[in-house]
Motif scaffolding. Structure first.
Motif, PDB file in Angstrom:
ATOM      1  N   LEU A 105      49.310  79.426 -42.916  1.00 38.62           N
ATOM      2  CA  LEU A 105      49.198  77.967 -42.830  1.00 38.62           C
ATOM      3  C   LEU A 105      49.471  77.312 -44.184  1.00 38.62           C
ATOM      4  O   LEU A 105      50.040  76.225 -44.248  1.00 38.62           O
ATOM      5  CB  LEU A 105      47.810  77.575 -42.315  1.00 38.62           C
ATOM      6  N   VAL A 106      49.081  77.989 -45.261  1.00 36.52           N
ATOM      7  CA  VAL A 106      49.408  77.479 -46.594  1.00 36.52           C
ATOM      8  C   VAL A 106      50.912  77.547 -46.825  1.00 36.52           C
ATOM      9  O   VAL A 106      51.523  76.625 -47.368  1.00 36.52           O
ATOM     10  CB  VAL A 106      48.639  78.271 -47.674  1.00 36.52           C
ATOM     11  N   ARG A 107      51.528  78.636 -46.382  1.00 38.62           N
ATOM     12  CA  ARG A 107      52.989  78.773 -46.551  1.00 38.62           C
ATOM     13  C   ARG A 107      53.737  77.648 -45.851  1.00 38.62           C
ATOM     14  O   ARG A 107      54.721  77.117 -46.388  1.00 38.62           O
ATOM     15  CB  ARG A 107      53.463  80.113 -46.001  1.00 38.62           C
ATOM     16  N   THR A 108      53.278  77.259 -44.684  1.00 36.21           N
ATOM     17  CA  THR A 108      53.963  76.213 -43.933  1.00 36.21           C
ATOM     18  C   THR A 108      53.698  74.818 -44.481  1.00 36.21           C
ATOM     19  O   THR A 108      54.305  73.849 -44.027  1.00 36.21           O
ATOM     20  CB  THR A 108      53.546  76.258 -42.447  1.00 36.21           C
ATOM     21  N   GLY A 109      52.770  74.698 -45.437  1.00 40.81           N
ATOM     22  CA  GLY A 109      52.467  73.401 -46.019  1.00 40.81           C
ATOM     23  C   GLY A 109      51.421  72.612 -45.271  1.00 40.81           C
ATOM     24  O   GLY A 109      51.113  71.473 -45.642  1.00 40.81           O
ATOM     25  N   ARG A 110      50.821  73.201 -44.234  1.00 46.65           N
ATOM     26  CA  ARG A 110      49.824  72.464 -43.463  1.00 46.65           C
ATOM     27  C   ARG A 110      48.498  72.362 -44.206  1.00 46.65           C
ATOM     28  O   ARG A 110      47.712  71.439 -43.964  1.00 46.65           O
ATOM     29  CB  ARG A 110      49.620  73.132 -42.097  1.00 46.65           C
ATOM     30  N   LEU A 111      48.238  73.310 -45.098  1.00 40.33           N
ATOM     31  CA  LEU A 111      46.989  73.320 -45.847  1.00 40.33           C
ATOM     32  C   LEU A 111      47.245  73.857 -47.244  1.00 40.33           C
ATOM     33  O   LEU A 111      48.312  74.412 -47.517  1.00 40.33           O
ATOM     34  CB  LEU A 111      45.944  74.216 -45.146  1.00 40.33           C
ATOM     35  N   SER A 112      46.231  73.719 -48.112  1.00 43.59           N
ATOM     36  CA  SER A 112      46.284  74.379 -49.410  1.00 43.59           C
ATOM     37  C   SER A 112      44.975  75.128 -49.607  1.00 43.59           C
ATOM     38  O   SER A 112      43.956  74.786 -49.007  1.00 43.59           O
ATOM     39  CB  SER A 112      46.494  73.361 -50.539  1.00 43.59           C
ATOM     40  N   TYR A 113      45.004  76.158 -50.438  1.00 44.92           N
ATOM     41  CA  TYR A 113      43.818  76.976 -50.656  1.00 44.92           C
ATOM     42  C   TYR A 113      42.665  76.184 -51.261  1.00 44.92           C
ATOM     43  O   TYR A 113      41.501  76.524 -51.053  1.00 44.92           O
ATOM     44  CB  TYR A 113      44.150  78.146 -51.591  1.00 44.92           C
ATOM     45  N   ASP A 114      42.972  75.127 -52.008  1.00 42.66           N
ATOM     46  CA  ASP A 114      41.938  74.426 -52.754  1.00 42.66           C
ATOM     47  C   ASP A 114      41.411  73.182 -52.055  1.00 42.66           C
ATOM     48  O   ASP A 114      40.706  72.374 -52.661  1.00 42.66           O
ATOM     49  CB  ASP A 114      42.474  74.065 -54.140  1.00 42.66           C
ATOM     50  N   GLU A 115      41.701  73.038 -50.782  1.00 42.17           N
ATOM     51  CA  GLU A 115      41.120  71.930 -50.027  1.00 42.17           C
ATOM     52  C   GLU A 115      39.658  72.229 -49.711  1.00 42.17           C
ATOM     53  O   GLU A 115      39.282  73.367 -49.419  1.00 42.17           O
ATOM     54  CB  GLU A 115      41.908  71.705 -48.741  1.00 42.17           C
ATOM     55  N   VAL A 116      38.824  71.207 -49.768  1.00 46.79           N
ATOM     56  CA  VAL A 116      37.386  71.357 -49.530  1.00 46.79           C
ATOM     57  C   VAL A 116      37.120  71.378 -48.026  1.00 46.79           C
ATOM     58  O   VAL A 116      37.518  70.459 -47.300  1.00 46.79           O
ATOM     59  CB  VAL A 116      36.606  70.209 -50.198  1.00 46.79           C
TER      60      VAL A 116
END
Length: 381
Positions: free
Chosen positions: A93-104
């Motif tokens: 999901l991070v790869r696709t740009g839907r999320l980032s690891y550092d989102e709370v």
């Protein structure tokens, strides 16, 4: 569920059980080595499967009579090793740009009061998957309802909504990112956060983004006949579909059967049950990510992200424990449920992978994990 590393108990080390070295290496072929390893484990049923540069060797054994469905065609509960699937889902999901690891996480789980919830608990998605969110192993109010069903189904009475509510009430025991503490609670919260952020149930996310792309048609997320599973086409279907059948688990005595584990709100931390063949396919994708639909995500979960313990000797990637060896790093994760145990491990430098599953939860002098770890770490020469 457990994700303890080999040798985590007092007086033990990797490749040992109760201080006794487990030897699986012999000047014989791979089939003989697997047979010897299986004989070292006292369990009603065991399957040990090895992939060596794509060549598979499988051994089935155990004290119980051979079942109607061959052991290597049955599905096994892998417990905490399921977290590697949820971590791989996060990486994709991070790869696709839907999320980032550092989102709370709290921003998605309490959208109506996101600023307040984020201040109360600033744990990020990265903290949750790496066990650094400052959360206990399980919520405090989990235990009163679970004790009555501890040996059969402790998780089934604690739904997802309650997991999320417990997280939003919790204050981290320490600053997120500063300490490591293994947490089924945190991994489960991660799964529910991914579901909230994408407006898609975790089961659909894991099926669409991980199981189907890797062709894991013998993998399910529920005990047989109790819920949805992955059909031969990779879609979520009725609980009776899909190849294979569920292997029966047993209590520590190796005799009393245990029903299939229902995970309730802790699915993202331990719901996966799969055939040994599917588990080898899963590990082979990690051995050679190139050309896989999940190539970038698979590569990302191999990179070390933290070190802990005395001298920072314990290394972790996003999803795997990592140990050094003369033939390159070993990646592995163990898991246990109320009636079964599993070990998944691979070593990219030698293109080898080991899957071991057993139909008994061995609590004292556990030779199972030590034996599987020894197979993974042995010199291939």
């Amino acid at each position: 569920m457990t994700g303890a590393e080999p040798g985590a108990g007092a007086g033990s080390g990797p490749g040992t059980a109760g201080g006794t070295r487990i030897r699986t290496r012999a000047r014989t072929g791979p089939a003989s080595r697997l047979a010897a390893a299986a004989q070292a484990v006292d369990t009603p049923g065991i399957v040990i499967a090895v992939s060596d540069r794509g060549r598979r060797t499988v051994h089935c054994g155990g004290s119980a009579p051979p079942p109607a469905v061959p052991r290597d065609r049955q599905r096994y509960e892998i417990g905490s090793a399921s977290k590697t699937f949820t971590g791989l889902l996060l990486a994709e999901l991070v790869r696709t740009g839907r999320l980032s690891y550092d989102e709370v996480a709290a921003r998605y789980l309490a959208p109506g009061r996101a600023p307040e919830a984020a201040r109360r608990n600033p744990a990020t998605l990265r903290h949750l998957i790496t066990h650094t969110a400052g959360l206990p192993a399980l919520p405090a109010d989990f235990y009163p309802q679970a004790l009555r069903h501890w040996s059969t189904c402790p998780y089934g009475g604690y739904p997802a909504e309650r997991v999320v509510a417990a997280f939003l009430r919790a204050r981290p025991r320490h600053r997120p990112g500063s300490r490591w503490h293994y947490s089924n609670f945190g991994a489960s919260v991660l799964g529910h956060t991914l579901a909230a952020a994408t407006a898609t149930p975790w089961e659909e996310l894991i099926t669409h983004h991980v199981l189907s792309p890797l062709g894991l048609t013998g993998t399910r997320l529920h005990p047989e006949g109790t819920g949805a599973g992955v059909t031969a086409t990779g879609t979520i279907g009725p609980g009776t579909e899909g190849p294979g059948s569920d292997a029966p688990g047993h209590r520590p005595n190796g005799i009393t059967p245990v029903p299939g584990l229902v995970m309730g709100g802790f699915q993202p931390a331990g719901a996966v049950r799969a055939t040994p063949g599917d588990l080898l396919t899963y590990l082979e994708a990690h051995l050679d990510p190139s050309g896989s639909p999940l190539e970038t995500a698979l590569q990302s979960v191999l990179s070390p992200v933290l070190r802990r313990g005395l001298g920072h000797r314990h290394t972790h990637t996003l999803t795997w424990f990592q140990h050094p060896s003369p033939q390159g790093p070993l990646y592995f994760h163990a898991g246990a449920t109320t009636g079964q145990q599993a070990f998944l491990g691979f070593r990219p430098a030698t293109h080898t992978a080991v899957v071991a599953v057993a139909t008994r939860r061995i609590r004292l002098r556990d030779t199972f994990v030590a034996t599987a770890y020894a197979l993974l770490s042995e010199d291939p020469g």
